[in-house]
Write a protein that holds these residues in place. Structure first.
Motif, PDB file in Angstrom:
ATOM      1  N   ARG A  22       0.808  -1.213   0.000  1.00  0.00           N
ATOM      2  CA  ARG A  22       0.000   0.000   0.000  1.00  0.00           C
ATOM      3  C   ARG A  22       0.842   1.264   0.000  1.00  0.00           C
ATOM      4  N   ILE A  53      -9.013  -5.741  -4.400  1.00  0.00           N
ATOM      5  CA  ILE A  53      -8.544  -5.433  -3.051  1.00  0.00           C
ATOM      6  C   ILE A  53      -9.161  -6.366  -2.013  1.00  0.00           C
ATOM      7  N   GLU A 113      -2.992   5.683  -4.540  1.00  0.00           N
ATOM      8  CA  GLU A 113      -3.953   4.788  -5.189  1.00  0.00           C
ATOM      9  C   GLU A 113      -5.230   5.554  -5.518  1.00  0.00           C
TER      10      GLU A 113
END
Length: 327
Positions: free
Chosen positions: A286, A308, A290
């Motif tokens: 992460r 996800i 994004e």
């Protein structure tokens, strides 16, 4: 006049500071060091360089210009009465000054511990090339000045820029040589590490994190990147990259960054009794931005939601503590 002088001085100081920052940044990239020195250390080092380097450059250039002028007068008037030993010593002064400047740069500028021989060898080699380039530039400028007083002076400007360009190129080459000497064991894997698969990179990331967590659990001394690379026979450049990545995602912490004699060491930044494999790779994956593309198609948004929520590759180790992997 005072206003223009003050503005000019501020611009000059900012240009000098920016130049040194770029040099340090380039050296740190070569050495795979992602953290710069503190502003206090930067100021102290830059002031030292500003005082020392110009004196040595003026000494080196001054002696070169003196020798060029003296040799020209000697050919015209045959008035050279110096001994061969004295002449050789005078010629060694600019060469020694240039080599000393290179040696100081390679051992002081990188924000890591550089061994003496790793800085001495490229210092002598690159110093010799820089001195030869400087002598050639001085000879060309003086030749053009004697040939044409007006146009010879204008020619000094592009020659100066060319000399700066090639000097900087040689200095960066010397930094690469210095890094290669200190990390010569891992240079055989340079191509392999560039084409490393993501799975193998994840494996190395997990293993290095395990080593640091395990030593912390056993109350042992923390390790630096060089020590980890040497202990596990891994390329130092890749170890630095993976450790920097773990520090950026706040899995590890650097300690000892203020030391000027030792490399920073690494310890866990989280409770090791809560640090699982799933948490580790969640932090790593992460990292970054994004969801910044606007107006995505409905199908693409649905694909992202499925992605996800999909099962991870490391599902079998999702809830396993990093420190208990081998158990």
């Amino acid at each position: 006049g005072g206003v223009f002088l003050g503005i000019g001085m501020l611009i000059l100081l900012w240009a000098i500071y920016s130049f040194f920052r770029n040099v340090e940044s380039s050296f740190n990239k070569i050495w795979q060091v992602n953290q710069s020195r503190s502003y206090v250390r930067q100021f102290a080092n830059y002031i030292t360089i500003l005082i020392l380097v110009p004196v040595l450059i003026v000494l080196s250039s001054g002696v070169s210009i003196y020798l060029s002028s003296h040799e020209a007068l000697a050919q015209m008037h045959q008035a050279l009465h110096q001994s061969a030993l004295h002449d050789m010593l005078i010629r060694l002064i600019p060469w020694g000054s240039t080599c000393f400047i290179m040696f100081c740069m390679y051992i002081m500028i990188p924000n890591t511990k550089v061994k003496l021989m790793s800085a001495l060898i490229p210092g002598l080699l690159i110093g010799t090339f820089v001195y030869a380039l400087q002598s050639l530039s001085v000879y060309i400028i003086m030749f053009l000045s004697r040939t044409s007083i007006v146009y010879g002076t204008f020619a000094a400007i592009p020659l100066l820029l060319t000399w700066l360009q090639w000097t900087c190129l040689l200095i960066l080459t010397g930094a690469e040589i210095s890094y290669s000497i200190q990390n010569n064991e891992s240079m055989d894997f340079a191509h392999d590490t560039e084409v490393m698969s993501r799975r193998y990179k994840d494996y190395l990331t997990l293993y290095i994190c395990y080593q640091i967590v395990h030593r912390f659990e056993q109350c042992e001394e923390p390790l630096s990147a060089q020590e980890i690379a040497h202990m596990d026979n891994l390329p130092a450049r890749n170890v630095n990259q993976l450790l920097s990545r773990l520090v950026e995602v706040r899995i590890l912490n650097r300690i000892g960054d203020t030391s000027e004699t030792e490399d920073p060491k690494y310890q866990p930044a989280l409770d090791i009794n809560k640090l699982t494999v799933g948490m580790l790779f969640a932090h790593v994956e992460r990292q970054g931005e994004e969801g910044f593309f606007p107006h995505l198609p409905k199908e693409m948004r649905s694909f992202w939601d499925k992605w996800i929520n999909a099962e991870r590759t490391h599902q079998q180790f999702e809830d396993t503590l990093v420190k208990d992997i081998l158990k």
